[in-house]
Design a protein around this motif. Structure first.
Motif, PDB file in Angstrom:
ATOM      1  N   PHE A  75       8.915 -38.854 -30.516  1.00 52.46           N
ATOM      2  CA  PHE A  75       8.442 -37.719 -29.573  1.00 52.46           C
ATOM      3  C   PHE A  75       9.260 -37.807 -28.278  1.00 52.46           C
ATOM      4  CE2 PHE A  75       4.466 -37.943 -32.129  1.00 52.46           C
ATOM      5  CZ  PHE A  75       4.442 -36.559 -32.517  1.00 52.46           C
ATOM      6  N   VAL A  84       0.626 -35.371 -26.127  1.00 55.98           N
ATOM      7  CA  VAL A  84       1.240 -34.616 -27.392  1.00 55.98           C
ATOM      8  C   VAL A  84      -0.031 -34.207 -28.169  1.00 55.98           C
ATOM      9  CG1 VAL A  84       2.409 -34.971 -29.816  1.00 55.98           C
ATOM     10  CG2 VAL A  84       3.159 -36.119 -27.639  1.00 55.98           C
ATOM     11  N   HIS A  91       1.716 -31.231 -35.578  1.00 56.67           N
ATOM     12  CA  HIS A  91       2.136 -31.277 -34.234  1.00 56.67           C
ATOM     13  C   HIS A  91       2.238 -29.898 -33.495  1.00 56.67           C
ATOM     14  CE1 HIS A  91       5.561 -32.234 -31.396  1.00 56.67           C
ATOM     15  NE2 HIS A  91       4.348 -32.265 -30.503  1.00 56.67           N
ATOM     16  N   LYS A  93       2.784 -27.432 -30.534  1.00 63.99           N
ATOM     17  CA  LYS A  93       3.829 -27.137 -29.377  1.00 63.99           C
ATOM     18  C   LYS A  93       3.146 -26.185 -28.210  1.00 63.99           C
ATOM     19  CE  LYS A  93       7.624 -28.664 -32.051  1.00 63.99           C
ATOM     20  NZ  LYS A  93       7.709 -28.459 -33.702  1.00 63.99           N
ATOM     21  N   ASP A 100      11.639 -28.254 -23.253  1.00 64.89           N
ATOM     22  CA  ASP A 100      10.887 -29.379 -24.188  1.00 64.89           C
ATOM     23  C   ASP A 100       9.517 -28.558 -24.467  1.00 64.89           C
ATOM     24  OD1 ASP A 100       9.706 -31.227 -25.844  1.00 64.89           O
ATOM     25  OD2 ASP A 100      10.137 -33.014 -24.418  1.00 64.89           O
ATOM     26  N   THR A 102       7.471 -29.945 -26.872  1.00 68.43           N
ATOM     27  CA  THR A 102       6.927 -30.780 -27.856  1.00 68.43           C
ATOM     28  C   THR A 102       5.826 -31.671 -27.188  1.00 68.43           C
ATOM     29  OG1 THR A 102       8.489 -32.423 -27.374  1.00 68.43           O
ATOM     30  CG2 THR A 102       9.067 -31.174 -29.187  1.00 68.43           C
ATOM     31  N   LYS A 103       5.886 -31.583 -25.978  1.00 68.83           N
ATOM     32  CA  LYS A 103       4.974 -32.590 -25.051  1.00 68.83           C
ATOM     33  C   LYS A 103       4.487 -32.015 -23.779  1.00 68.83           C
ATOM     34  CE  LYS A 103       8.552 -35.724 -24.436  1.00 68.83           C
ATOM     35  NZ  LYS A 103       9.419 -35.136 -25.330  1.00 68.83           N
TER      36      LYS A 103
END
Length: 151
Positions: A75, A84, A91, A93, A100, A102-103
């Motif tokens: 990650f 996250v 996962h 998003k 970003d 993703t997190k």
């Protein structure tokens, strides 16, 4: 406050929680119990846990643990704390205006901001989406510079 939330130190614990959390958002906070911003976030998470318990589970992942480094690398956890999100082992998003998705990097300003984000992720996941738009106004989203290695 982190003592109120489950802390994961082994890859197997993270794997199991991701796999076994069904029909709820899984919130994984990557950080340390010695970092002041992680502790601030942990306070918000622990105060919110009861409010989101019907549709989310929260756990802390200790980035200092050697055994979870595979997740830290996967990650790209370069800033702590980073949060996250998962739903049924997927996962999730979130587009919060940064490069970003993703997190979530940094702490939430308040308990309600965290609850709003988790509710948005849950609603999106229930509609089959893997990415949702951040429900918070831009001034309440932490700003950070993305550092690209080897660029």
């Amino acid at each position: 406050m982190s003592y109120l939330l489950r802390t994961l130190k082994k890859k197997e614990e993270v794997d199991t929680l991701i796999r076994d959390t069904i029909d709820k958002v899984l919130v994984l906070r990557f950080g340390t119990s010695t970092d002041s911003v992680s502790l601030l976030l942990d306070d918000v998470l622990s105060k919110s846990e009861r409010d989101v318990s019907k549709f989310a589970s929260i756990a802390l992942v200790d980035v200092d643990s050697e055994d979870v480094q595979v997740y830290v690398k996967y990650f790209d956890i370069t800033f702590i704390p980073s949060t996250v999100f998962f739903f049924n082992a997927h996962h999730m998003k979130m587009d919060s205006g940064s490069a970003d998705h993703t997190k979530w990097v940094g702490a939430f300003h308040c308990k309600q901001d965290f609850i709003d984000v988790v509710e948005e992720i849950y609603r999106g996941a229930m509609k089959g989406k893997l990415i949702v738009n951040c429900p918070l106004p831009p001034e309440r989203i932490p700003k950070f510079q993305l550092l690209y290695k080897d660029v």
